[in-house]
Design an enzyme around this catalytic site. Structure first.
Site, PDB file in Angstrom:
ATOM      1  N   PRO A  57       0.831  -1.213   0.000  1.00 13.90           N
ATOM      2  CA  PRO A  57       0.000   0.000   0.000  1.00 13.90           C
ATOM      3  C   PRO A  57       0.865   1.262   0.000  1.00 13.90           C
ATOM      4  O   PRO A  57       0.838   2.066   0.930  1.00 13.90           O
ATOM      5  CB  PRO A  57      -0.790  -0.147   1.301  1.00 13.90           C
ATOM      6  CG  PRO A  57       0.147  -0.889   2.204  1.00 13.90           C
ATOM      7  CD  PRO A  57       0.890  -1.846   1.307  1.00 13.90           C
ATOM      8  N   LYS A  58       1.647   1.456  -1.064  1.00 17.88           N
ATOM      9  CA  LYS A  58       2.624   2.545  -1.117  1.00 17.88           C
ATOM     10  C   LYS A  58       2.034   3.802  -1.737  1.00 17.88           C
ATOM     11  O   LYS A  58       1.299   3.735  -2.726  1.00 17.88           O
ATOM     12  CB  LYS A  58       3.849   2.108  -1.923  1.00 17.88           C
ATOM     13  CG  LYS A  58       4.604   0.968  -1.273  1.00 17.88           C
ATOM     14  CD  LYS A  58       5.869   0.615  -2.028  1.00 17.88           C
ATOM     15  CE  LYS A  58       6.657  -0.434  -1.265  1.00 17.88           C
ATOM     16  NZ  LYS A  58       8.011  -0.580  -1.769  1.00 17.88           N
TER      17      LYS A  58
END
Length: 185
Positions: free
Chosen positions: A74-75
């Site tokens: 989840p960057k």
């Protein structure tokens, strides 16, 4: 209750704990030099302890794209930093002009046993890889389990620490509030 809302099933939350990380990656193969910051929630799956990667903020687009699009990390793009200021290790996360997180720790305060640290690094980590539909609704949600490989622990320390989280609409790390700092490594 807050953790149960963000941790996908079938992962289980054994304790109300969140780990907040600041990570310097000065020599990442294929991605170069970058810094990241985010939250990892200790979880179990079928009785095996691991960590669910809840949020990650990086200051470089290539590792964001690779990690997010291939693995499902989840960057998001932001400005994390990690530096030493005399006797203190200081981590910060800024999203635009807003300071979202500040963490401090006594620099190399007490040495840790490398074997104990290595054992913790051998635990699995979990990601929720979401592949959206054309209307941006989730089309495929896949739980990914991965392990770190080729790790060498050169040193590890613990020390006194502090952590402050602040609200930001698109980086909601403060949604899992700091009630007490249990440890810092």
């Amino acid at each position: 209750e807050a953790l149960r809302k963000v941790v996908p099933e079938p992962l289980q939350v054994p304790d109300p704990v969140v780990k907040y990380e600041f990570i310097r990656m000065p020599d990442s193969t294929g991605f170069g030099d970058y810094t990241e910051s985010g939250q990892v929630i200790p979880v179990t799956l079928d009785g095996v302890a691991g960590g669910y990667v809840h949020s990650m903020y990086l200051n470089d687009e290539a590792p964001i794209a690779g990690g997010r699009e291939i693995w499902g990390f989840p960057k998001k793009l932001a400005e994390p930093s990690l530096r030493v200021e005399k006797d203190t290790l200081i981590g910060t996360l800024d999203v635009g002009p807003v300071r979202v997180a500040t963490g401090t720790m006594g620099y190399k305060h007490r040495s840790l046993d490398p074997a104990t640290v290595m054992k913790s690094l051998e635990a699995p980590s979990f990601l929720l890889k979401i592949i959206p539909h054309v209307d941006c609704s989730p089309r495929i949600c896949e739980l990914v389990r991965y392990y770190l490989e080729d790790v060498t622990v050169k040193g590890a320390w613990e020390g006194p620490a502090g952590l402050e989280l602040h609200s930001q609409a698109l980086a909601p790390v403060a949604g899992l509030p700091v009630l007490e700092v249990l440890s810092a490594v």
